[in-house]
Design a protein around this motif. Structure first.
Motif, PDB file in Angstrom:
ATOM      1  N   ARG A   1     -15.549  27.545  -1.220  1.00  0.00           N
ATOM      2  CA  ARG A   1     -14.126  27.230  -1.367  1.00  0.00           C
ATOM      3  C   ARG A   1     -13.853  26.689  -2.762  1.00  0.00           C
ATOM      4  NH1 ARG A   1     -11.958  23.417   3.213  1.00  0.00           N
ATOM      5  NH2 ARG A   1     -10.147  23.405   1.847  1.00  0.00           N
TER       6      ARG A   1
ATOM      7  N   LEU B   1      -7.613  13.595  11.873  1.00  0.00           N
ATOM      8  CA  LEU B   1      -8.547  13.675  13.001  1.00  0.00           C
ATOM      9  C   LEU B   1      -7.860  13.249  14.290  1.00  0.00           C
ATOM     10  CD1 LEU B   1     -11.821  12.286  11.380  1.00  0.00           C
ATOM     11  CD2 LEU B   1     -11.353  14.636  12.078  1.00  0.00           C
TER      12      LEU B   1
ATOM     13  N   ASN C   1      -7.555  11.466   6.368  1.00  0.00           N
ATOM     14  CA  ASN C   1      -8.561  11.998   7.292  1.00  0.00           C
ATOM     15  C   ASN C   1      -8.416  11.378   8.672  1.00  0.00           C
ATOM     16  OD1 ASN C   1      -9.588  13.580   5.275  1.00  0.00           O
ATOM     17  ND2 ASN C   1     -11.204  12.144   4.703  1.00  0.00           N
ATOM     18  N   ALA C   2      -8.171  10.062   8.702  1.00  0.00           N
ATOM     19  CA  ALA C   2      -8.037   9.385   9.993  1.00  0.00           C
ATOM     20  C   ALA C   2      -6.835   9.955  10.745  1.00  0.00           C
ATOM     21  CB  ALA C   2      -7.887   7.882   9.795  1.00  0.00           C
TER      22      ALA C   2
ATOM     23  N   TYR D   1     -14.214  -0.743  -0.289  1.00  0.00           N
ATOM     24  CA  TYR D   1     -15.142   0.197  -0.919  1.00  0.00           C
ATOM     25  C   TYR D   1     -16.348  -0.475  -1.535  1.00  0.00           C
ATOM     26  CZ  TYR D   1     -12.319   4.182   0.005  1.00  0.00           C
ATOM     27  OH  TYR D   1     -11.664   5.175   0.662  1.00  0.00           O
TER      28      TYR D   1
ATOM     29  N   GLY E   1     -12.163  22.032  -0.794  1.00  0.00           N
ATOM     30  CA  GLY E   1     -12.387  20.928   0.135  1.00  0.00           C
ATOM     31  C   GLY E   1     -12.843  19.684  -0.601  1.00  0.00           C
ATOM     32  N   CYS E   2     -12.450  18.521  -0.087  1.00  0.00           N
ATOM     33  CA  CYS E   2     -12.780  17.250  -0.746  1.00  0.00           C
ATOM     34  C   CYS E   2     -14.219  16.854  -0.441  1.00  0.00           C
ATOM     35  CB  CYS E   2     -11.830  16.170  -0.228  1.00  0.00           C
ATOM     36  SG  CYS E   2     -12.214  14.529  -0.843  1.00  0.00           S
ATOM     37  N   THR E   3     -14.988  16.480  -1.475  1.00  0.00           N
ATOM     38  CA  THR E   3     -16.321  15.930  -1.234  1.00  0.00           C
ATOM     39  C   THR E   3     -16.410  14.498  -1.759  1.00  0.00           C
ATOM     40  OG1 THR E   3     -17.204  16.869  -3.275  1.00  0.00           O
ATOM     41  CG2 THR E   3     -17.437  18.208  -1.297  1.00  0.00           C
ATOM     42  N   ASN E   4     -15.278  13.858  -1.901  1.00  0.00           N
ATOM     43  CA  ASN E   4     -15.225  12.440  -2.281  1.00  0.00           C
ATOM     44  C   ASN E   4     -15.932  12.138  -3.604  1.00  0.00           C
ATOM     45  OD1 ASN E   4     -13.876  11.920   0.184  1.00  0.00           O
ATOM     46  ND2 ASN E   4     -15.836  11.867   1.235  1.00  0.00           N
TER      47      ASN E   4
ATOM     48  N   GLY F   1     -12.610   9.009   8.069  1.00  0.00           N
ATOM     49  CA  GLY F   1     -11.436   8.141   8.064  1.00  0.00           C
ATOM     50  C   GLY F   1     -11.763   6.704   8.401  1.00  0.00           C
TER      51      GLY F   1
ATOM     52  N   GLN G   1     -15.843   7.886   4.632  1.00  0.00           N
ATOM     53  CA  GLN G   1     -14.559   8.297   4.071  1.00  0.00           C
ATOM     54  C   GLN G   1     -14.033   9.534   4.796  1.00  0.00           C
ATOM     55  OE1 GLN G   1     -12.711   7.086   1.541  1.00  0.00           O
ATOM     56  NE2 GLN G   1     -11.612   8.782   0.629  1.00  0.00           N
TER      57      GLN G   1
ATOM     58  N   LEU H   1     -18.173  24.674   1.520  1.00  0.00           N
ATOM     59  CA  LEU H   1     -17.457  23.842   0.539  1.00  0.00           C
ATOM     60  C   LEU H   1     -17.639  24.397  -0.867  1.00  0.00           C
ATOM     61  CD1 LEU H   1     -18.124  20.219   1.801  1.00  0.00           C
ATOM     62  CD2 LEU H   1     -15.884  21.201   1.314  1.00  0.00           C
TER      63      LEU H   1
ATOM     64  N   ILE I   1      -7.183   8.910   0.912  1.00  0.00           N
ATOM     65  CA  ILE I   1      -7.820  10.098   1.507  1.00  0.00           C
ATOM     66  C   ILE I   1      -8.454   9.735   2.845  1.00  0.00           C
ATOM     67  CG2 ILE I   1      -9.585  11.877   1.176  1.00  0.00           C
ATOM     68  CD1 ILE I   1      -8.975  11.898  -1.746  1.00  0.00           C
ATOM     69  N   ALA I   2      -9.023   8.526   2.947  1.00  0.00           N
ATOM     70  CA  ALA I   2      -9.577   8.094   4.238  1.00  0.00           C
ATOM     71  C   ALA I   2      -8.459   7.980   5.271  1.00  0.00           C
ATOM     72  CB  ALA I   2     -10.303   6.757   4.095  1.00  0.00           C
ATOM     73  N   ARG I   3      -7.300   7.475   4.857  1.00  0.00           N
ATOM     74  CA  ARG I   3      -6.161   7.380   5.782  1.00  0.00           C
ATOM     75  C   ARG I   3      -5.718   8.772   6.224  1.00  0.00           C
ATOM     76  NH1 ARG I   3      -3.868   2.150   5.489  1.00  0.00           N
ATOM     77  NH2 ARG I   3      -4.408   1.116   3.536  1.00  0.00           N
TER      78      ARG I   3
ATOM     79  N   LEU J   1      -8.541   5.973  -3.705  1.00  0.00           N
ATOM     80  CA  LEU J   1      -9.262   6.924  -2.860  1.00  0.00           C
ATOM     81  C   LEU J   1      -9.095   6.622  -1.374  1.00  0.00           C
ATOM     82  CD1 LEU J   1     -10.859   9.226  -4.034  1.00  0.00           C
ATOM     83  CD2 LEU J   1     -12.943   7.909  -3.705  1.00  0.00           C
ATOM     84  N   ASP J   2      -8.735   5.385  -1.029  1.00  0.00           N
ATOM     85  CA  ASP J   2      -8.634   5.089   0.405  1.00  0.00           C
ATOM     86  C   ASP J   2      -7.454   5.806   1.054  1.00  0.00           C
ATOM     87  OD1 ASP J   2      -6.669   3.502  -0.703  1.00  0.00           O
ATOM     88  OD2 ASP J   2      -6.939   1.879   0.724  1.00  0.00           O
TER      89      ASP J   2
ATOM     90  N   ALA K   1       0.837  -1.206   0.000  1.00  0.00           N
ATOM     91  CA  ALA K   1       0.000   0.000   0.000  1.00  0.00           C
ATOM     92  C   ALA K   1       0.871   1.256   0.000  1.00  0.00           C
ATOM     93  CB  ALA K   1      -0.944  -0.006   1.203  1.00  0.00           C
TER      94      ALA K   1
END
Ligand code: HEM
Ligand code: SF4
Ligand code: FES
Lengths: 245, 211
Positions: free
Chosen positions: B74, A241, A237-238, B180, A213-216, B173, B170, B71, A233-235, A230-231, A152
């Protein structure tokens, strides 16, 4: 092949810019997209006109310099392909092709199709590195890495920083690029000490540069020449946060 | 976006399930509406929990809209010069591109819907009628255009959640790895169940199953 090109021409950062139409004749289907532009440029130079400025370097899909929006799609409609690796055989004879630079406020146009991507460099400078005490390189297998993590991380590391993700994103977001870098370093043992501060600093720099800003929407992955998933981006974000808690 | 959206989705699931009470007749539905107001009694006074829920919902809706507007602003600032060629979606996510205008349609729907079912202002039976009578009168076949509007709005809700549900995971996170496929399938399934569940009631009234 004979083509009609509509190309964005802009003399410099302060010029307003406009679309200009060119006819290009006798294009070989074996030419790459950039070679086709080279042919046009040679003719423009012979005619005493200003050649079309565009970025390029390796021309083998690995450096990330090239990139233009072709018929509304970053790097053209051919999937997982940089503009330099896109070949004219994918276009029909007589086709009309629109060519524009990446459009994003943090990527100002320098000239014609060349944009300034220093914003990406500043995101990297904010945290896209691993601080190690200098010395000789350790043995390759002295730090074990799980195969899944290595895979990965390597997938993420293939990002060439071309900026197509930003160009394609309806929000003008740089999330895929930033997430690729954060994932690449954050999955490896060497990246752990700075994992939280890295995510926070890079995301904050990305916002500071004026990216959206990302809206996926997933438009980024779809055009990414390296298929960065795309995952990542989830990483990102995690990690972000977790670091902001 | 994700957190407020999650609150709204939980509300929708409860609301949809509650609406299905209409299939069990007037008493079941009216009792349910009454129960909403007497929840927690005698410990909690009349309508307190419902009012709290309403306040949470209003706050969630306002913050959800505020996030959406920031959003969008922006996004506009990040791309001041538009592309000349029409940008073709490469991600084949139809639902994704309906989020902003779909959200506006849903908002208009919620306003109409509250005037209809909660305040009775645009309902033939008015505010003083029993909830069930408002429901049946509201979707009377002669008011087919109301039902049609509900159908369109519910399809928009379905599309909104089709993207919104997995997108929330998503954003927080929680999505990742190679999951998916499953996540998106779950989002599609939940959206479909909600749309069908919601639409069964107006359609039930239309065709006379609920009367
Ligand atoms: C076709 C599907 C729907 C039907 C038949 C329906 C029916 C109803 C009825 C009968 C009430 C009044 C309940 C009472 O007075 O106790 C109500 C309230 C409400 N509905 Fe719906 N509804 C539907 C879909 C929706 C959707 C999709 C939303 C949101 C997007 C929504 C939002 C609300 C809200 C906010 C209230 C007020 C809750 C309160 O006052 O506490 N409804 N609905
Ligand atoms: S994520 Fe893909 S599209 Fe974005 S900069 Fe990296 S290689 Fe280019
Ligand atoms: S010129 Fe290096 S990737 Fe295209």
């Amino acid at each position: 092949m004979n083509l009609t090109l509509k190309v964005w021409r802009q003399n410099g950062p302060s010029d307003e810019g406009r679309m200009v139409t060119y006819k290009v004749e006798d294009v070989s289907p074996d030419m790459s997209f950039l070679e086709m532009l080279d042919v046009l440029n040679e003719r423009l130079i012979l005619a005493g006109d200003d050649p079309i400025a565009f970025d390029h370097d390796c021309r083998e899909g690995i450096c990330g310099m090239c990139g233009m929006v072709i018929n509304g799609v970053a790097h053209g409609e051919q999937r997982a392909t940089t503009t330099c690796q896109l070949h004219m055989r994918h276009f029909a004879d007589g086709a009309e092709i629109t060519i524009e630079p990446w459009r994003a406020a943090p990527f100002p146009v320098v000239k014609d199709l060349v944009v300034d991507r220093s914003a990406f460099d500043r995101i990297i400078q904010a945290g896209g590195f691993i601080s190690v005490p200098a010395g000789s390189a350790p043995d390759a297998h002295s730090v074990p890495v799980k195969k899944d993590d290595a895979d990965a991380a390597f997938d993420a590391a293939t990002c060439i920083g071309c900026g197509a993700c930003v160009a394609a994103c309806p929000n003008g977001s740089a999330s895929l690029f930033t997430a690729a870098k954060i994932t690449h370093l954050g999955l490896l043992p060497q990246g752990q000490p700075e994992r939280d501060s890295r995510a926070k600093a890079m995301v904050e720099q990305m916002d500071l540069e004026g990216f959206g800003g990302c809206t996926n929407t997933g438009e980024c992955t779809a055009v990414c020449p390296k298929g960065i998933p795309l995952d990542t981006i989830a990483r990102m974000n995690a990690d972000y946060l977790k670091a902001s808690k | 976006m994700a957190v407020t959206g999650a609150i709204l989705v939980l509300f929708l699931l409860g609301h949809m399930a509650g609406n299905l009470k209409a299939f069990f007749g007037a008493d079941a539905f009216n009792h349910y509406a009454e129960w909403l107001r007497t929840m927690g009694s005698p410990a909690v006074p009349y309508r307190v929990l419902l009012t709290v829920t309403e306040i949470v919902l209003v706050v969630a809706v306002v913050l959800h809209m505020w996030s959406a507007v920031s959003l969008a602003r922006r996004a506009a600032q990040a791309r001041p010069v538009k592309y000349a060629a029409k940008r073709k979606s490469q991600a084949n996510g139809y639902a994704t591109h309906t989020m902003r205008y779909g959200g506006v349609i849903i908002l208009l729907f919620v306003i109409w819907h509250l005037l209809d079912m909660t305040f009775g202002a645009v309902n033939p039976k008015g505010f003083d009628a029993e909830p069930f009578d408002r429901l049946v009168a509201g979707f009377d076949p002669s008011r087919w255009w109301v039902t049609l509007f509900y159908v369109v709005a519910m399809i928009m809700v379905g599309l909104h959640l089709r993207h919104g549900l997995w997108s929330a995971f998503q954003t927080l996170g929680l999505a990742g790895g190679r999951s998916y496929g499953k996540l998106k399938a779950t989002a599609a399934l939940v959206s479909l169940v909600l749309v069908i569940g919601f639409l069964s009631v107006p359609v039930g009234v239309m065709i006379g199953v609920i009367k």
